[in-house]
Design a protein around this motif. Structure first.
Motif, PDB file in Angstrom:
ATOM      1  N   ALA A 141       0.833  -1.207   0.000  1.00 14.12           N
ATOM      2  CA  ALA A 141       0.000   0.000   0.000  1.00 14.12           C
ATOM      3  C   ALA A 141       0.865   1.253   0.000  1.00 14.12           C
ATOM      4  O   ALA A 141       0.562   2.232  -0.697  1.00 14.12           O
ATOM      5  CB  ALA A 141      -0.929  -0.017   1.209  1.00 14.12           C
ATOM      6  N   LEU A 142       1.963   1.222   0.776  1.00  9.58           N
ATOM      7  CA  LEU A 142       2.868   2.369   0.810  1.00  9.58           C
ATOM      8  C   LEU A 142       3.466   2.624  -0.567  1.00  9.58           C
ATOM      9  O   LEU A 142       3.529   3.783  -1.027  1.00  9.58           O
ATOM     10  CB  LEU A 142       3.977   2.125   1.831  1.00  9.58           C
ATOM     11  N   PRO A 151       5.354  11.392  -1.396  1.00  6.76           N
ATOM     12  CA  PRO A 151       5.459  11.151   0.048  1.00  6.76           C
ATOM     13  C   PRO A 151       4.547  11.995   0.921  1.00  6.76           C
ATOM     14  O   PRO A 151       4.387  11.689   2.110  1.00  6.76           O
ATOM     15  CB  PRO A 151       6.927  11.479   0.341  1.00  6.76           C
ATOM     16  N   GLY A 152       3.963  13.059   0.362  1.00  7.48           N
ATOM     17  CA  GLY A 152       3.194  13.993   1.178  1.00  7.48           C
ATOM     18  C   GLY A 152       2.206  13.354   2.135  1.00  7.48           C
ATOM     19  O   GLY A 152       2.243  13.617   3.349  1.00  7.48           O
ATOM     20  N   PRO A 153       1.304  12.490   1.657  1.00  4.80           N
ATOM     21  CA  PRO A 153       0.274  11.931   2.542  1.00  4.80           C
ATOM     22  C   PRO A 153       0.821  11.024   3.642  1.00  4.80           C
ATOM     23  O   PRO A 153       0.126  10.784   4.637  1.00  4.80           O
ATOM     24  CB  PRO A 153      -0.626  11.141   1.579  1.00  4.80           C
ATOM     25  N   VAL A 154       2.023  10.493   3.457  1.00  3.13           N
ATOM     26  CA  VAL A 154       2.565   9.536   4.430  1.00  3.13           C
ATOM     27  C   VAL A 154       3.881  10.022   5.035  1.00  3.13           C
ATOM     28  O   VAL A 154       4.592   9.256   5.686  1.00  3.13           O
ATOM     29  CB  VAL A 154       2.770   8.154   3.765  1.00  3.13           C
ATOM     30  N   LEU A 155       4.188  11.296   4.849  1.00  9.83           N
ATOM     31  CA  LEU A 155       5.483  11.813   5.297  1.00  9.83           C
ATOM     32  C   LEU A 155       5.660  11.652   6.805  1.00  9.83           C
ATOM     33  O   LEU A 155       6.722  11.229   7.283  1.00  9.83           O
ATOM     34  CB  LEU A 155       5.620  13.283   4.902  1.00  9.83           C
ATOM     35  N   THR A 156       4.634  11.962   7.570  1.00  9.59           N
ATOM     36  CA  THR A 156       4.745  11.882   9.023  1.00  9.59           C
ATOM     37  C   THR A 156       5.033  10.457   9.481  1.00  9.59           C
ATOM     38  O   THR A 156       5.895  10.228  10.337  1.00  9.59           O
ATOM     39  CB  THR A 156       3.461  12.389   9.691  1.00  9.59           C
ATOM     40  N   SER A 157       4.349   9.490   8.891  1.00  4.82           N
ATOM     41  CA  SER A 157       4.567   8.108   9.303  1.00  4.82           C
ATOM     42  C   SER A 157       5.931   7.600   8.848  1.00  4.82           C
ATOM     43  O   SER A 157       6.579   6.809   9.561  1.00  4.82           O
ATOM     44  CB  SER A 157       3.448   7.213   8.773  1.00  4.82           C
ATOM     45  N   ILE A 158       6.405   8.036   7.675  1.00  7.46           N
ATOM     46  CA  ILE A 158       7.738   7.625   7.233  1.00  7.46           C
ATOM     47  C   ILE A 158       8.796   8.168   8.184  1.00  7.46           C
ATOM     48  O   ILE A 158       9.707   7.448   8.603  1.00  7.46           O
ATOM     49  CB  ILE A 158       8.003   8.094   5.793  1.00  7.46           C
ATOM     50  N   LEU A 159       8.685   9.437   8.541  1.00  2.83           N
ATOM     51  CA  LEU A 159       9.646  10.032   9.469  1.00  2.83           C
ATOM     52  C   LEU A 159       9.637   9.317  10.812  1.00  2.83           C
ATOM     53  O   LEU A 159      10.683   9.107  11.428  1.00  2.83           O
ATOM     54  CB  LEU A 159       9.355  11.520   9.659  1.00  2.83           C
ATOM     55  N   ALA A 160       8.446   8.929  11.274  1.00  7.07           N
ATOM     56  CA  ALA A 160       8.349   8.204  12.545  1.00  7.07           C
ATOM     57  C   ALA A 160       9.053   6.857  12.458  1.00  7.07           C
ATOM     58  O   ALA A 160       9.621   6.376  13.457  1.00  7.07           O
ATOM     59  CB  ALA A 160       6.886   8.015  12.925  1.00  7.07           C
ATOM     60  N   GLY A 161       9.036   6.241  11.283  1.00  8.82           N
ATOM     61  CA  GLY A 161       9.727   4.972  11.123  1.00  8.82           C
ATOM     62  C   GLY A 161      11.233   5.118  10.995  1.00  8.82           C
ATOM     63  O   GLY A 161      11.985   4.223  11.380  1.00  8.82           O
TER      64      GLY A 161
END
Length: 269
Positions: A141-142, A151-161
């Motif tokens: 899905a990613l 990356p915009g919609p998932v940027l926060t979650s990527i950074l958290a990972g």
């Protein structure tokens, strides 16, 4: 295979792979291979610390950083072959290969493909297991989101990972800028390379070489447990770097470099 003399790079199967080379010519070679959706800049401070003692080769894995512009899907075996091509171009052998996560998977595959190139391993935030069914769904899905929307919609979650919650603002900022500059197809192909990775434990069977396994104290508990599995398989020390997230080399470069310096002092000529 060709090497571009103006910019440190090789071209293998039409894919340009860029690297920095610094440090002491003629001394032990250290290869640095970053994690998924990172780039060689994440290892820059580690490379600078090692340069007085080693010949340091800091690589942008294909699809990342300046090794952008992939034209097809790729695998961790392709990444390993790219690293081998860099080392062959530099006439380097018996290297200490340092890999984080995706880079660690490539480092182990390189050791399997070309054992004469690798004298020691440092595996950081490495996952010894193949992707689970849940991981395949999540990362699939990613990859779709990255390919279609960026990356915009998932940027926060990527950074958290990628980073610990209290990682320095400049470190998080550099990662954000890199993610926003990446090509969408490169990002999706890189994620698919990660999700299609083989299990490392069978690859490690029979390997007998100096190694260190490193985990970040603020990375996921599952990777801390995975680090112990890897360390046991290799008969290697497990080092935990307190407060570091997944991208250990960017968040705690002094501690990461010290582990490599330990291998430099105890292995090779």
């Amino acid at each position: 295979m060709a090497r571009n003399r103006a910019v440190p790079a090789i071209v293998r199967e039409a894919q340009r792979v860029v690297f920095d080379e610094l440090g002491r010519s003629g001394s032990r070679v250290v290869v640095l291979a970053h994690n998924l959706l990172a780039h060689r800049g994440s290892f820059a401070a580690v490379a600078a610390r090692l340069a007085p003692r080693a010949r340091v080769v800091n690589v942008d894995l294909r699809g990342h950083g300046d090794s952008r512009g992939t034209t097809r899907a790729f695998s961790t075996a392709d990444l390993a072959a790219d690293l081998a091509a860099v080392l062959d171009t530099l006439a380097a052998r018996d290297a200490i290969v340092v890999g984080t996560s995706l880079g660690a998977a490539a480092a182990v595959e390189l050791t399997r493909q070309r054992p004469e190139l690798v004298g020691a391993l440092v595996l950081i935030a490495a996952n010894p297991h193949a992707a689970s069914a849940r991981d395949r769904l999540t990362f699939g899905a990613l990859a779709t989101i990255l390919r279609t929307l960026g990356p915009g919609p998932v940027l926060t979650s990527i950074l958290a990972g990628l980073h610990a919650p209290d990682a320095a603002a400049d470190v998080r900022g550099a990662t954000t800028a890199h993610l926003q500059a990446m090509d969408r197809r490169d990002m999706a192909r890189a994620v698919n390379a990660w999700v299609s990775r083989p299990a490392l434990l069978p690859e490690l069977a029979g390997l007998r070489l100096p190694a260190r396994v490193v985990v970040g104290g603020a990375d996921s508990p599952a990777l801390a447990a995975a680090g112990r599995v890897l360390a046991d398989a290799l008969g290697a020390p497990l080092r935990t770097i307190a407060a570091a997230g997944h991208t250990v080399q960017a968040e705690r470069p002094a501690e990461a470099a010290a582990i490599v310096e330990e291998l430099l002092a105890t292995t090779g000529p």
